[in-house]
Design a protein around this motif. Sequence first.
Motif, PDB file in Angstrom:
ATOM      1  N   LEU A 107       0.830  -1.204   0.000  1.00 47.60           N
ATOM      2  CA  LEU A 107       0.000   0.000   0.000  1.00 47.60           C
ATOM      3  C   LEU A 107       0.868   1.258   0.000  1.00 47.60           C
ATOM      4  O   LEU A 107       0.645   2.186  -0.783  1.00 47.60           O
ATOM      5  N   ALA A 108       1.852   1.290   0.861  1.00 50.20           N
ATOM      6  CA  ALA A 108       2.738   2.454   0.938  1.00 50.20           C
ATOM      7  C   ALA A 108       3.551   2.624  -0.346  1.00 50.20           C
ATOM      8  O   ALA A 108       3.819   3.753  -0.775  1.00 50.20           O
ATOM      9  N   ALA A 109       3.914   1.516  -0.978  1.00 47.34           N
ATOM     10  CA  ALA A 109       4.702   1.584  -2.213  1.00 47.34           C
ATOM     11  C   ALA A 109       3.906   2.184  -3.371  1.00 47.34           C
ATOM     12  O   ALA A 109       4.493   2.674  -4.334  1.00 47.34           O
ATOM     13  N   LEU A 110       2.588   2.166  -3.273  1.00 50.72           N
ATOM     14  CA  LEU A 110       1.780   2.800  -4.310  1.00 50.72           C
ATOM     15  C   LEU A 110       2.080   4.299  -4.408  1.00 50.72           C
ATOM     16  O   LEU A 110       1.892   4.900  -5.460  1.00 50.72           O
ATOM     17  N   MET A 111       2.551   4.880  -3.320  1.00 52.97           N
ATOM     18  CA  MET A 111       2.908   6.302  -3.346  1.00 52.97           C
ATOM     19  C   MET A 111       4.061   6.556  -4.321  1.00 52.97           C
ATOM     20  O   MET A 111       4.190   7.657  -4.848  1.00 52.97           O
ATOM     21  N   VAL A 112       4.876   5.543  -4.565  1.00 55.34           N
ATOM     22  CA  VAL A 112       5.946   5.672  -5.559  1.00 55.34           C
ATOM     23  C   VAL A 112       5.315   5.916  -6.932  1.00 55.34           C
ATOM     24  O   VAL A 112       5.707   6.836  -7.653  1.00 55.34           O
ATOM     25  N   PHE A 113       4.350   5.085  -7.283  1.00 54.40           N
ATOM     26  CA  PHE A 113       3.668   5.245  -8.575  1.00 54.40           C
ATOM     27  C   PHE A 113       3.052   6.640  -8.691  1.00 54.40           C
ATOM     28  O   PHE A 113       3.239   7.333  -9.690  1.00 54.40           O
ATOM     29  N   PHE A 114       2.301   7.045  -7.665  1.00 54.13           N
ATOM     30  CA  PHE A 114       1.639   8.349  -7.714  1.00 54.13           C
ATOM     31  C   PHE A 114       2.650   9.495  -7.733  1.00 54.13           C
ATOM     32  O   PHE A 114       2.417  10.522  -8.371  1.00 54.13           O
ATOM     33  N   GLY A 115       3.769   9.316  -7.057  1.00 52.30           N
ATOM     34  CA  GLY A 115       4.813  10.338  -7.076  1.00 52.30           C
ATOM     35  C   GLY A 115       5.464  10.474  -8.439  1.00 52.30           C
ATOM     36  O   GLY A 115       5.701  11.586  -8.925  1.00 52.30           O
ATOM     37  N   VAL A 116       5.762   9.351  -9.069  1.00 53.71           N
ATOM     38  CA  VAL A 116       6.363   9.384 -10.409  1.00 53.71           C
ATOM     39  C   VAL A 116       5.375   9.997 -11.400  1.00 53.71           C
ATOM     40  O   VAL A 116       5.753  10.822 -12.241  1.00 53.71           O
ATOM     41  N   ARG A 117       4.112   9.622 -11.286  1.00 55.49           N
ATOM     42  CA  ARG A 117       3.091  10.195 -12.176  1.00 55.49           C
ATOM     43  C   ARG A 117       2.965  11.707 -11.949  1.00 55.49           C
ATOM     44  O   ARG A 117       2.866  12.492 -12.897  1.00 55.49           O
ATOM     45  N   SER A 118       2.980  12.127 -10.695  1.00 54.82           N
ATOM     46  CA  SER A 118       2.899  13.550 -10.384  1.00 54.82           C
ATOM     47  C   SER A 118       4.091  14.295 -10.977  1.00 54.82           C
ATOM     48  O   SER A 118       3.934  15.389 -11.528  1.00 54.82           O
ATOM     49  N   TYR A 119       5.261  13.703 -10.873  1.00 55.51           N
ATOM     50  CA  TYR A 119       6.455  14.332 -11.458  1.00 55.51           C
ATOM     51  C   TYR A 119       6.285  14.474 -12.970  1.00 55.51           C
ATOM     52  O   TYR A 119       6.558  15.533 -13.536  1.00 55.51           O
ATOM     53  N   ARG A 120       5.838  13.403 -13.616  1.00 58.61           N
ATOM     54  CA  ARG A 120       5.655  13.451 -15.075  1.00 58.61           C
ATOM     55  C   ARG A 120       4.684  14.557 -15.469  1.00 58.61           C
ATOM     56  O   ARG A 120       4.963  15.329 -16.379  1.00 58.61           O
ATOM     57  N   GLU A 121       3.570  14.656 -14.765  1.00 56.22           N
ATOM     58  CA  GLU A 121       2.538  15.614 -15.152  1.00 56.22           C
ATOM     59  C   GLU A 121       2.869  17.051 -14.738  1.00 56.22           C
ATOM     60  O   GLU A 121       2.589  17.982 -15.481  1.00 56.22           O
ATOM     61  N   ASN A 122       3.457  17.235 -13.558  1.00 54.97           N
ATOM     62  CA  ASN A 122       3.650  18.585 -13.020  1.00 54.97           C
ATOM     63  C   ASN A 122       5.021  19.182 -13.271  1.00 54.97           C
ATOM     64  O   ASN A 122       5.155  20.400 -13.297  1.00 54.97           O
ATOM     65  N   VAL A 123       6.021  18.355 -13.438  1.00 50.65           N
ATOM     66  CA  VAL A 123       7.371  18.869 -13.654  1.00 50.65           C
ATOM     67  C   VAL A 123       7.841  18.562 -15.069  1.00 50.65           C
ATOM     68  O   VAL A 123       8.445  19.404 -15.725  1.00 50.65           O
ATOM     69  N   GLY A 124       7.529  17.373 -15.538  1.00 48.02           N
ATOM     70  CA  GLY A 124       8.007  16.945 -16.855  1.00 48.02           C
ATOM     71  C   GLY A 124       7.142  17.377 -18.017  1.00 48.02           C
ATOM     72  O   GLY A 124       7.456  17.042 -19.165  1.00 48.02           O
ATOM     73  N   GLY A 125       6.077  18.082 -17.750  1.00 47.60           N
ATOM     74  CA  GLY A 125       5.212  18.531 -18.842  1.00 47.60           C
ATOM     75  C   GLY A 125       4.603  17.374 -19.620  1.00 47.60           C
ATOM     76  O   GLY A 125       4.412  17.472 -20.834  1.00 47.60           O
ATOM     77  N   GLY A 126       4.315  16.276 -18.933  1.00 51.65           N
ATOM     78  CA  GLY A 126       3.722  15.124 -19.600  1.00 51.65           C
ATOM     79  C   GLY A 126       4.747  14.172 -20.184  1.00 51.65           C
ATOM     80  O   GLY A 126       4.399  13.156 -20.762  1.00 51.65           O
ATOM     81  N   ARG A 127       6.031  14.512 -20.027  1.00 46.96           N
ATOM     82  CA  ARG A 127       7.098  13.652 -20.543  1.00 46.96           C
ATOM     83  C   ARG A 127       7.893  13.061 -19.390  1.00 46.96           C
ATOM     84  O   ARG A 127       8.074  13.703 -18.359  1.00 46.96           O
ATOM     85  N   LEU A 128       8.376  11.850 -19.593  1.00 53.60           N
ATOM     86  CA  LEU A 128       9.167  11.199 -18.555  1.00 53.60           C
ATOM     87  C   LEU A 128      10.025  10.110 -19.191  1.00 53.60           C
ATOM     88  O   LEU A 128       9.499   9.246 -19.894  1.00 53.60           O
ATOM     89  N   THR A 129      11.311  10.178 -18.947  1.00 52.78           N
ATOM     90  CA  THR A 129      12.186   9.093 -19.385  1.00 52.78           C
ATOM     91  C   THR A 129      12.199   8.019 -18.311  1.00 52.78           C
ATOM     92  O   THR A 129      11.874   8.282 -17.147  1.00 52.78           O
ATOM     93  N   PHE A 130      12.598   6.827 -18.685  1.00 51.69           N
ATOM     94  CA  PHE A 130      12.691   5.748 -17.710  1.00 51.69           C
ATOM     95  C   PHE A 130      13.676   6.132 -16.606  1.00 51.69           C
ATOM     96  O   PHE A 130      13.399   5.933 -15.420  1.00 51.69           O
ATOM     97  N   GLY A 131      14.810   6.698 -16.965  1.00 54.63           N
ATOM     98  CA  GLY A 131      15.838   7.066 -15.985  1.00 54.63           C
ATOM     99  C   GLY A 131      15.339   8.087 -14.970  1.00 54.63           C
ATOM    100  O   GLY A 131      15.575   7.953 -13.768  1.00 54.63           O
ATOM    101  N   ARG A 132      14.641   9.110 -15.455  1.00 49.87           N
ATOM    102  CA  ARG A 132      14.123  10.133 -14.536  1.00 49.87           C
ATOM    103  C   ARG A 132      13.027   9.537 -13.659  1.00 49.87           C
ATOM    104  O   ARG A 132      12.964   9.801 -12.470  1.00 49.87           O
TER     105      ARG A 132
END
Length: 178
Positions: free
Chosen positions: A45-70
């Motif tokens: 359950l707590a690890a799901l925050m990783v998914f939501f955090g990565v998605r938030s980064y992609r949408e809010n910082v990456g402008g909808g883009r995200l490389t595997f490395g980032r």
Amino acid sequence: MKKIVLTFGLISGAILTALMLATMPFADKIGLEKAEILGYATIVLAALMVFFGVRSYRENVGGGRLTFGRGFAVGILITLISNACYVGTWEIVYYKFMPDFAEKYAVHMVEHAKASGASPQKVEETQRKASDLARNYHNPVINVAMTFMEVFPVGLVVTLASAGILRKKGRDPGSSAS
């Protein structure tokens, strides 16, 4: 990136910490095996925050883009912060409130071996391993390492999956949507 990593890492760590502390008073009543199942469900359950955090980064910082490395970098940092919360909490709980946990767990290991119908040699081997585990668990470095390894593999798998699932190339500004 720092704000997202800290926010989601601390939320994940808070989930782990809160549920650990909430279930500790009932550990003896529910038994070690059920406590392990509950504990690992909490970790997932707590690890799901990783998914939501990565998605938030992609949408809010990456402008909808995200490389595997980032995505991996964001996810693993969230995982490390969450793990630090979990390990820190366990160290306090263990040394202040449950210093006999290792011995209780060692007894459980031997009882489980006996109940499963293991041969006397296997029970003796389990007893030896359990005794070594209990002795080594009192060493803070080993205790921290073992506690870290309870949670980290789940976070690593979720990080890898999140980075792979959420990676996305941005749209070419010159292309038209059809």
